[in-house]
Design a protein around this motif. Sequence first.
Motif, PDB file in Angstrom:
ATOM      1  N   HIS A 264       0.824  -1.211   0.000  1.00 26.50           N
ATOM      2  CA  HIS A 264       0.000   0.000   0.000  1.00 26.50           C
ATOM      3  C   HIS A 264       0.862   1.267   0.000  1.00 26.50           C
ATOM      4  CE1 HIS A 264      -3.751   2.152   0.705  1.00 26.50           C
ATOM      5  NE2 HIS A 264      -3.215   2.776   1.723  1.00 26.50           N
ATOM      6  N   ASN A 265       1.993   1.229   0.717  1.00 27.75           N
ATOM      7  CA  ASN A 265       2.836   2.416   0.843  1.00 27.75           C
ATOM      8  C   ASN A 265       3.466   2.838  -0.478  1.00 27.75           C
ATOM      9  OD1 ASN A 265       2.235   2.248   3.520  1.00 27.75           O
ATOM     10  ND2 ASN A 265       4.351   2.108   4.241  1.00 27.75           N
ATOM     11  N   ASN A 266       3.772   1.878  -1.333  1.00 26.45           N
ATOM     12  CA  ASN A 266       4.477   2.164  -2.580  1.00 26.45           C
ATOM     13  C   ASN A 266       3.617   1.966  -3.818  1.00 26.45           C
ATOM     14  OD1 ASN A 266       7.290   2.636  -1.528  1.00 26.45           O
ATOM     15  ND2 ASN A 266       6.942   0.581  -0.722  1.00 26.45           N
ATOM     16  N   CYS A 267       2.346   1.729  -3.617  1.00 28.51           N
ATOM     17  CA  CYS A 267       1.459   1.443  -4.740  1.00 28.51           C
ATOM     18  C   CYS A 267       1.241   2.682  -5.596  1.00 28.51           C
ATOM     19  CB  CYS A 267       0.117   0.923  -4.231  1.00 28.51           C
ATOM     20  SG  CYS A 267      -1.060   0.530  -5.548  1.00 28.51           S
ATOM     21  N   GLN A 268       1.307   2.515  -6.917  1.00 29.93           N
ATOM     22  CA  GLN A 268       1.115   3.638  -7.825  1.00 29.93           C
ATOM     23  C   GLN A 268      -0.328   4.140  -7.805  1.00 29.93           C
ATOM     24  OE1 GLN A 268       2.279   1.417 -11.320  1.00 29.93           O
ATOM     25  NE2 GLN A 268       0.183   1.342 -12.056  1.00 29.93           N
ATOM     26  N   ARG A 269      -1.244   3.352  -7.236  1.00 31.69           N
ATOM     27  CA  ARG A 269      -2.649   3.777  -7.127  1.00 31.69           C
ATOM     28  C   ARG A 269      -2.961   4.413  -5.770  1.00 31.69           C
ATOM     29  NH1 ARG A 269      -6.192   0.379 -10.935  1.00 31.69           N
ATOM     30  NH2 ARG A 269      -4.710  -0.846 -12.169  1.00 31.69           N
TER      31      ARG A 269
ATOM     32  N   CYS B 166      -8.044   3.114  -7.502  1.00 32.82           N
ATOM     33  CA  CYS B 166      -7.651   2.172  -6.449  1.00 32.82           C
ATOM     34  C   CYS B 166      -8.551   0.927  -6.451  1.00 32.82           C
ATOM     35  CB  CYS B 166      -7.734   2.862  -5.091  1.00 32.82           C
ATOM     36  SG  CYS B 166      -7.349   1.779  -3.702  1.00 32.82           S
ATOM     37  N   LEU B 167      -7.944  -0.229  -6.212  1.00 30.36           N
ATOM     38  CA  LEU B 167      -8.656  -1.510  -6.245  1.00 30.36           C
ATOM     39  C   LEU B 167      -9.098  -1.987  -4.868  1.00 30.36           C
ATOM     40  CD1 LEU B 167      -6.184  -3.257  -8.718  1.00 30.36           C
ATOM     41  CD2 LEU B 167      -8.509  -2.488  -9.262  1.00 30.36           C
ATOM     42  N   TYR B 168      -9.033  -1.106  -3.882  1.00 29.29           N
ATOM     43  CA  TYR B 168      -9.393  -1.482  -2.507  1.00 29.29           C
ATOM     44  C   TYR B 168     -10.785  -2.084  -2.403  1.00 29.29           C
ATOM     45  CZ  TYR B 168     -11.238  -0.604   2.202  1.00 29.29           C
ATOM     46  OH  TYR B 168     -11.861  -0.718   3.409  1.00 29.29           O
TER      47      TYR B 168
ATOM     48  N   GLY C  46     -10.102   8.944  -2.428  1.00 29.98           N
ATOM     49  CA  GLY C  46     -11.411   8.289  -2.402  1.00 29.98           C
ATOM     50  C   GLY C  46     -11.890   7.868  -3.786  1.00 29.98           C
ATOM     51  N   GLN C  47     -10.984   7.586  -4.693  1.00 31.99           N
ATOM     52  CA  GLN C  47     -11.347   7.194  -6.055  1.00 31.99           C
ATOM     53  C   GLN C  47     -11.115   5.685  -6.210  1.00 31.99           C
ATOM     54  OE1 GLN C  47      -8.582   9.846  -8.007  1.00 31.99           O
ATOM     55  NE2 GLN C  47     -10.175  11.379  -8.393  1.00 31.99           N
ATOM     56  N   PHE C  48     -12.212   4.926  -6.338  1.00 35.04           N
ATOM     57  CA  PHE C  48     -12.126   3.474  -6.285  1.00 35.04           C
ATOM     58  C   PHE C  48     -12.781   2.801  -7.483  1.00 35.04           C
ATOM     59  CE2 PHE C  48     -12.240   4.988  -1.885  1.00 35.04           C
ATOM     60  CZ  PHE C  48     -11.042   4.472  -1.424  1.00 35.04           C
ATOM     61  N   VAL C  49     -12.240   1.649  -7.829  1.00 35.57           N
ATOM     62  CA  VAL C  49     -12.876   0.753  -8.791  1.00 35.57           C
ATOM     63  C   VAL C  49     -13.984   0.017  -8.055  1.00 35.57           C
ATOM     64  CG1 VAL C  49     -12.547  -1.301 -10.229  1.00 35.57           C
ATOM     65  CG2 VAL C  49     -10.749   0.460 -10.110  1.00 35.57           C
ATOM     66  N   ASN C  50     -15.206   0.037  -8.588  1.00 38.86           N
ATOM     67  CA  ASN C  50     -16.327  -0.650  -7.939  1.00 38.86           C
ATOM     68  C   ASN C  50     -16.664  -1.981  -8.605  1.00 38.86           C
ATOM     69  OD1 ASN C  50     -17.187   1.330  -5.825  1.00 38.86           O
ATOM     70  ND2 ASN C  50     -17.339   2.647  -7.623  1.00 38.86           N
ATOM     71  N   SER C  51     -16.254  -2.137  -9.850  1.00 43.43           N
ATOM     72  CA  SER C  51     -16.359  -3.411 -10.548  1.00 43.43           C
ATOM     73  C   SER C  51     -15.276  -3.429 -11.611  1.00 43.43           C
ATOM     74  CB  SER C  51     -17.739  -3.593 -11.184  1.00 43.43           C
ATOM     75  OG  SER C  51     -17.950  -2.640 -12.209  1.00 43.43           O
TER      76      SER C  51
ATOM     77  N   ALA D 155      -2.460   7.333  -4.531  1.00 41.76           N
ATOM     78  CA  ALA D 155      -3.054   8.672  -4.590  1.00 41.76           C
ATOM     79  C   ALA D 155      -4.568   8.589  -4.787  1.00 41.76           C
ATOM     80  CB  ALA D 155      -2.419   9.479  -5.705  1.00 41.76           C
ATOM     81  N   HIS D 156      -5.022   7.599  -5.560  1.00 43.49           N
ATOM     82  CA  HIS D 156      -6.463   7.423  -5.771  1.00 43.49           C
ATOM     83  C   HIS D 156      -7.133   6.947  -4.489  1.00 43.49           C
ATOM     84  CE1 HIS D 156      -6.179   8.211 -10.018  1.00 43.49           C
ATOM     85  NE2 HIS D 156      -5.276   7.260 -10.187  1.00 43.49           N
TER      86      HIS D 156
END
Length: 406
Positions: A258-263, A286-288, A270-275, A265-266
């Motif tokens: 998580h600390n070094n993930c290129q995503r 972000c794929l969280y 609060g910018q997430f993939v929902n599907s 910033a997303h």
Amino acid sequence: MNSSEPTSFKDAEERSLNQEIVTSWKPNETLGEHLERRGVSRREFNKWCLKMISLMGVAMAAGGSSNAQEIANQIAALKRPVVVWLQLQECTGCLESAIRSYNEEIGDLVLSSISIPYVELLMAPSGDAANKALEEAIKEPHILVVNGSIPKNDDGIYCTIAGETSEELLRRCAENATHILAVGSCAYYGSVQAARPNPTGAVGVRDILTDKIVVNVPGCPPIGDVITAVLMYILTFNRTPECDREGRPLMAYSTRIHNNCQRRAHFDAGQFVNSFDDDNAKKGYCLYKVGCKGPNCFSPCPILKWNGGVSFPIQAGHPCIGCTELHFFDRMTPFYKTLPNVNGFGVEGVANVIGAVGVAGAGAAIAAHAIGSMIHYKQQHMKEEANVSLPAFGDAPGAPDKEFKE
């Protein structure tokens, strides 16, 4: 016909003989002398050593070129080491990863220069000849590398080699071992075959060799460069690298994905993939919410990446499944369900507790990071539960998170 190609079987035989003479080790020859004889310049060797030093996490003093040179000299002075490589209850993926580490040619030469008299997947001998090679190797001091878990149920009948159970073989091979590496999550704790209900009673190397120091190099499989770096650290300094309480080398497993993930910033925005097929996925968000376990997984994947530094799962669009963590197959499933208890402002602290690697002064650092990235503003959006499942992978729609008890 190319003039460099052999024009007869005799020419081919002579070339093969000359090549064997060049690649064979001479008595008392050092690694540096051997590589020089094979055409590797000192500059090329030093360049490769610098890469290994950075992977090994060796701290350099200010302007530490002399320090780096000293370590390169130590590597060059190595005599040919002996490595015994066992493959127990596993899929061969870890060794496949090691031999496809995409090091420069010099790295391949170093690995090929290590004497590995017994490694089932790669060795030419079989049957009695293979057994004899193993018996001769384990009489002398050696580094023992183990892939795969050890079955305990039904007297260990689920994995036998030459009529001997995995446990019996492991114990014999460990008697004269100077260092022991458990490479891959199977050797770490049992991995997939140790998942509930664990019909074979699979356990990790450290569960068998309780009286010895075992360095765990987990992953399903681990990155090849990590395996190489740990081996080179042991060969260079004749000691095991500093490890966390799970026996994982801190030089590779001290930082969360998580600390070094290129995503990242997303995530903070609060910018997430929902599907997996929505517009946010196409934007690289972000794929969280589709199950990424990056906040709970310690691994150098975003730094070293795979296939020669080309990519890693999250970069390619697939969430991390946490394969370097203890009991990941039970704790992290369903893989496409949101990781619980990772909500905005608390992500740093909570992930550290879950991951069992504490960071001194984390509270102050968390607060500063949260303010800087507007996590407070997004906190309420982060609390939304994602309900993502893929029935083809065994996930039932709306299935609750599993609880894992050791």
